[in-house]
Design a protein around this motif. Structure first.
Motif, PDB file in Angstrom:
ATOM      1  N   GLU A  45      -9.065  -9.100  -0.084  1.00  0.00           N
ATOM      2  CA  GLU A  45     -10.337  -9.058   0.640  1.00  0.00           C
ATOM      3  C   GLU A  45     -11.467  -8.451  -0.182  1.00  0.00           C
ATOM      4  N   LYS A  51      -5.949  -5.832  -3.295  1.00  0.00           N
ATOM      5  CA  LYS A  51      -6.180  -6.427  -1.983  1.00  0.00           C
ATOM      6  C   LYS A  51      -7.165  -7.594  -2.130  1.00  0.00           C
ATOM      7  N   ASP A  73      -7.565   2.247  -1.069  1.00  0.00           N
ATOM      8  CA  ASP A  73      -6.563   2.245  -0.017  1.00  0.00           C
ATOM      9  C   ASP A  73      -5.473   3.283  -0.244  1.00  0.00           C
ATOM     10  N   GLY A  77      -2.616 -11.478   1.612  1.00  0.00           N
ATOM     11  CA  GLY A  77      -3.435 -10.278   1.559  1.00  0.00           C
ATOM     12  C   GLY A  77      -3.543  -9.650   0.185  1.00  0.00           C
ATOM     13  N   TRP A  78      -2.842 -10.231  -0.799  1.00  0.00           N
ATOM     14  CA  TRP A  78      -2.836  -9.648  -2.144  1.00  0.00           C
ATOM     15  C   TRP A  78      -3.073 -10.709  -3.203  1.00  0.00           C
ATOM     16  N   GLU A 116       0.808  -1.214   0.000  1.00  0.00           N
ATOM     17  CA  GLU A 116       0.000   0.000   0.000  1.00  0.00           C
ATOM     18  C   GLU A 116       0.841   1.264   0.000  1.00  0.00           C
TER      19      GLU A 116
END
Length: 531
Positions: free
Chosen positions: A275, A273, A400, A259-260, A235
């Motif tokens: 999520e 991302k 983000d 997470g990516w 990020e």
């Protein structure tokens, strides 16, 4: 002996044979008919021509009740014999069909290329005329054997995929080389096609289900507006290179970074991302739910007309690869909604298929020190001075942050305007509206964005076009306004955000979006900031 021609001269019958040299006695005194057989020798070219004629005749004869489409572009095959019936296939100009039933006035029920449905009878030749046209349209074609086959930009396995073709579809062959066949859109592997002489036939309308076949490992963005795509899975250090709109499709390439996800969407490859991405069955279910029928222009400078005929006035022109939602399909024409106006495209210049939104190339504008005294114009509603990170309002969890880019640096005020405007991408279009969050039209969008930075504009695109200094495209900077016109004059406005792109409130179906600055032919560009 192979006999192929007979003529009678007086009492003598003369027969020619392809591979024989026989003679008989001349005519008898009693007048009795005698045979004389003469040998004829055909050249290789003549033999090939005769064989081709036989092939053509065999193809034409394979249709019990032949019909040939004679229409500009393609003829819609509909599920029911009604002008508003669901389109289930497309029969190209010169395409052949088997006519199954003619009992419904104005319509033929046909079968072609695995598609069965109804076509308007006024665009279909039958009988001897159809046979004559069919003979002229037989050509060597590539018939797709695989369920789906990638079309590549070059004749090699690692070339970019530019399109896909599907089982039983037929394509004219432009050239063949080293295991590759060139068709109109690129190259396909010869291993998965049958090359043969044939007539063109219908292809199935790309139904929603085919959306799934466009992706090897489908992912769908699960955000309300957009998701940043970065060049690295970080990020802080990863720079924003694109935006993935809500419900956009992508191929998941790698999942190894916690997470990516590394994805490819359109011609963009980067990291998002994890999520915010649906995968597996959830992604498939969402894709089938949100897939939209799109008209994708396949050449530059496509004329957009006010009516579905070439005699109507040109509303504007659009660029190659621009996507528009399909409102309706008429024989030879596709009705679209361009911004908030109905318009028509010739089906010769667009591909109509179900698809998902894809990533939009985008890089935030970088601020440099502003030499002008713009401090009083960059305050938010609380009266506090805005900086780059604060002027974009409350950060969405999917948005983000706003990583910088070296692609272009402009004054602080202009950068803030461009980056502020983009945060509203994906929000609603409402005719007459001025709310950036609850709904706005095109002039309401530019008016409200500029009001944030102390610039007052009227709520009308035509009036806004007279509110500043007219400039050229080479002088255009983020924060300038780009205007577009229709038959009645200027009717749309967009905000230039740099990198050849504009942000604008398009229409009720698309909402606020990012487009190339010349997605329509611009009528005027205006600097309303006075710098």
């Amino acid at each position: 002996m192979i006999k192929n021609h007979k003529d009678t001269f007086g009492g003598m019958k003369v027969e020619t044979a392809a591979a024989s040299l026989e003679t008989t006695e001349a005519v008898s005194e009693s007048g009795e008919e005698k045979n004389i057989v003469l040998e004829t020798t055909l050249s290789a070219e003549e033999i090939e021509s005769k064989e081709f004629e036989k092939t053509v005749q065999s193809i034409v004869d394979s249709y019990a009740n032949l019909g040939i489409a004679e229409v500009s572009g393609y003829l819609n095959v509909r599920k029911t014999p009604e002008s508003f019936g669901e389109v289930v296939g497309k029969l190209p100009k010169g395409g052949a069909c088997e006519i199954l039933d003619t009992s419904t006035e104005g319509w033929y029920k046909i079968s072609s290329g695995g598609v069965t449905g109804y076509v308007s009878s006024q665009y279909v030749y039958t009988g001897d005329e159809a046979k004559k046209l069919a003979a002229e349209n037989v050509a060597e074609r590539a018939v797709i054997d695989a369920d789906k086959l990638n079309v590549r930009s070059e004749p090699k396995a690692d070339a970019d995929v530019v399109d896909q073709v599907f089982k039983n579809e037929r394509y004219d062959i432009k050239s063949q080389q080293d295991g590759w066949i060139q068709i109109s859109d690129g190259y396909i592997s010869a291993d998965y096609v049958t090359v043969k002489y044939a007539l063109d036939e219908a292809i199935k309308q790309d139904m929603r289900q085919t959306v799934l076949s466009l992706y090897d490992n489908l992912g769908v963005s699960n955000v309300s507006n957009y998701l940043n795509v970065r060049d690295n899975p970080d990020e802080t250090k990863g720079k924003i290179i694109a935006k993935l709109p809500s419900n956009a499709g992508c191929d998941i390439l790698d999942t190894s970074t916690a997470g990516w996800l590394k994805i490819r969407s359109g011609n963009i490859t980067g990291y998002v991302k994890s999520e915010y991405i649906l995968t597996g069955q959830q992604a498939k279910d969402k894709a089938l739910q949100v897939a939209k029928l799109m008209a994708i222009s396949n050449t530059d400078g496509v004329n957009v007309r006010t009516e579905p005929n070439t005699n109507s006035s040109i509303y504007t022109q659009i660029s190659n690869s621009e996507r528009f939602l399909v409102a309706d399909q008429q024989d030879g024409w596709v009705k679209i909604e361009i911004d908030d106006q109905d318009a028509y495209l010739s089906s010769d210049y667009v591909d109509v298929k179900y698809g998902l939104e894809e990533a939009i190339k985008y890089t935030p504008v970088v601020e440099v020190a502003d030499t002008s005294n713009s401090k009083s114009n960059t305050k938010n509603s609380t009266g506090k001075s805005s900086s780059s990170s604060k002027s974009s309002g409350k950060k969405s969890s999917a948005n983000d942050g706003a990583a910088g880019s070296k692609s272009g640096s402009v004054s602080s005020k202009r950068a803030q305007i461009a980056n502020y405007a983009v945060q509203f991408v994906g929000n609603r279009y409402v005719y007459g509206g001025t709310s950036l969050t609850n709904g706005t039209d095109c002039s309401g969008f530019t008016m409200s964005v500029m009001a944030k930075f102390g610039v007052s504009l009227p709520h009308n695109s035509g009036a806004q076009s007279g509110s500043g200094k007219s400039i050229t495209s080479s002088q255009m900077r983020p924060g300038d306004l780009v205007f577009y016109s229709g038959s009645g004059g200027i009717n749309h406005v967009a905000l230039y955000i740099g990198n050849g792109q504009v942000c604008h409130a398009s229409n009720a179906k698309s909402g606020i979006k990012i487009s190339t600055w010349n997605y329509r032919t611009p009528a005027k560009i205006v600097n309303v900031l006075g710098d």
